[in-house]
Enzyme design. Structure first.
Site, PDB file in Angstrom:
ATOM      1  N   CYS A   1       0.832  -1.201   0.000  1.00  0.00           N
ATOM      2  CA  CYS A   1       0.000   0.000   0.000  1.00  0.00           C
ATOM      3  C   CYS A   1       0.868   1.254   0.000  1.00  0.00           C
ATOM      4  O   CYS A   1       0.701   2.140   0.847  1.00  0.00           O
ATOM      5  CB  CYS A   1      -0.909   0.000   1.219  1.00  0.00           C
ATOM      6  SG  CYS A   1      -2.045  -1.359   1.163  1.00  0.00           S
ATOM      7  N   ASP A   2       1.820   1.293  -0.899  1.00  0.00           N
ATOM      8  CA  ASP A   2       2.664   2.472  -1.031  1.00  0.00           C
ATOM      9  C   ASP A   2       2.718   2.796  -2.517  1.00  0.00           C
ATOM     10  O   ASP A   2       3.010   1.920  -3.335  1.00  0.00           O
ATOM     11  CB  ASP A   2       4.071   2.174  -0.485  1.00  0.00           C
ATOM     12  CG  ASP A   2       4.921   3.420  -0.415  1.00  0.00           C
ATOM     13  OD1 ASP A   2       4.940   4.190  -1.406  1.00  0.00           O
ATOM     14  OD2 ASP A   2       5.579   3.632   0.615  1.00  0.00           O
TER      15      ASP A   2
END
Ligand SMILES: *Cc1c(COP(=O)(O)O)cnc(C)c1O
Length: 376
Positions: free
Chosen positions: A324-325
């Site tokens: 989730c980056d």
């Protein structure tokens, strides 16, 4: 493509991405370097992949080792190599680490400024040093920039300073940039090295060694010349600049030693689009920038990717990792063409991933464990 790796992966049934490395290819690469430059000692750049099996193999084959830290030195000693086969090649060292390396028997150190010489004078009296000279890295896909080395005039002063402080001013080093496809890159660097040898002779200091660094490529998407071509080009440049008074030489291949020997198996987690009108698909894998593929930064290194559906019609795809980056996107500027039939759950092979992957993997960002590594 190594059949041994494919067979290993066929037998493996646990989940998660992994890197599998074929030692037989490392052996072939070591032999290719030794044959291409028979009078040059090969120091494997341990940072490329410090797996104990690789270090033990290269120890048995008579290789030497370029280490960047005390931990790497300890790994090499644990593999059975004696300290006289180790170069502490990092120009940025704590004085207490120099002391530890010296206590373990290491006698060869890199420097690129007087302050580092002073540390070595105190922590490793009488040791041999070589001064690293700046190289611009032009032609390299992973240039090492201005972080290491100094200009040639300064190098001469650093070497003289070392000599006056009782160290052995042994030679000079350079690195032409990693994944260097330009065979002429060594010519300019060796011309610079020869000029420093001459300058030092004028000051009454006889240098003996040129460390010609790494830079030898792995086979990614773009084709590159083979090791014999590098050998011919480098030997030609040595003769051109040093005539028949050739210095001792060493090379420090990292990527070129282990890159081609490894392969990552990963899984397609999701395939989607951002709009029904988009042509480009997003393909999310279970491996990304944080779990071994850091060299996709700026899309510098483009790994060949094989799918079980190769041969089917393809469309352009953006490839991304699972975390989730938002920086965890592998290739977007120049998309990959992957089969239209590629499906969620398919396994893909990311080739030539034996170098700069396993140790670049985070310990567990977003709960994804470090990249599993098998050496066969
Ligand atoms: C990283 C490094 C190498 C290895 O470079 P490759 O391009 O991977 O061959 C060699 N020497 C030094 C000093 C390095 O830092």
């Amino acid at each position: 493509m190594s059949e041994r790796i494919v067979e290993f992966l066929r037998q493996r049934d646990e989940g998660g991405p992994c890197m599998v490395l074929d030692l037989e290819i490392v052996r072939q690469n070591f032999e290719a370097f030794s044959k291409a430059l028979p009078d040059t000692r090969v120091y494997y750049a341990v940072k490329a992949n410090p797996a104990p099996e690789i270090l033990a193999l290269l120890e048995r084959l008579g290789g030497s080792f370029d280490c960047a830290s005390v931990a790497e030195i300890d790994m090499v000693l644990a593999a059975g190599a004696s300290a006289d086969r180790i170069s502490y090649g990092n120009t940025i060292k704590k004085e207490r680490d120099i002391e530890k390396a010296f206590a373990r028997g290491v006698r060869l150190f890199a420097v690129d400024c007087a302050a580092e010489v002073d540390k070595i004078t105190r922590a490793a009296p009488g040791a041999q040093i070589f001064c690293r000279v700046l190289c611009d890295g032009a032609g390299a896909d992973w240039p090492l920039s201005r972080k290491f080395g100094c200009d040639p005039e300064m190098a001469a002063n650093v070497l003289e300073h070392a000599h006056r402080r009782g160290l052995v001013a042994h030679g000079v080093s350079f690195h032409v940039g990693s994944q260097q496809a330009n065979l002429d890159a060594w010519d300019g660097a060796l011309s610079m090295a020869a000029a420093i040898f001459q300058e030092m002779a004028g000051r009454g200091i006889v240098l003996k060694m040129v460390n010609m660094g790494g830079g030898f490529p792995a086979r990614y998407v773009k084709d590159v010349p083979g090791v014999p071509c590098y050998g011919t080009a480098i030997f030609g440049a040595l003769k051109k600049h040093f005539g028949n008074r050739l210095p001792e030489t060493i090379i420090e291949p990292g990527r070129g030693m282990v890159g081609d020997a490894g392969m990552i198996e990963a899984e397609v987690v999701l395939i989607s689009k951002k709009s029904d009108r988009d042509d480009v698909r997003w393909v999310y894998l279970d491996i990304g920038k944080f779990h071994g593929l850091a060299e996709t930064m700026d899309e510098a290194i483009r790994y060949p990717i094989k799918t079980p559906r190769d041969g089917d019609a393809t469309t352009p795809c953006i490839l991304a990792g699972p975390t989730c980056d938002s920086v965890d996107v592998l290739y977007e500027k120049v998309p990959y063409h992957l089969p239209v039939s590629l499906s969620i759950g398919d396994k893909v092979l990311i080739e030539a991933t034996g170098a700069y992957t396993t140790t670049y993997s985070s310990v567990g960002f977003n709960g994804f464990g470090p990249l599993a590594s098998y050496v066969i």
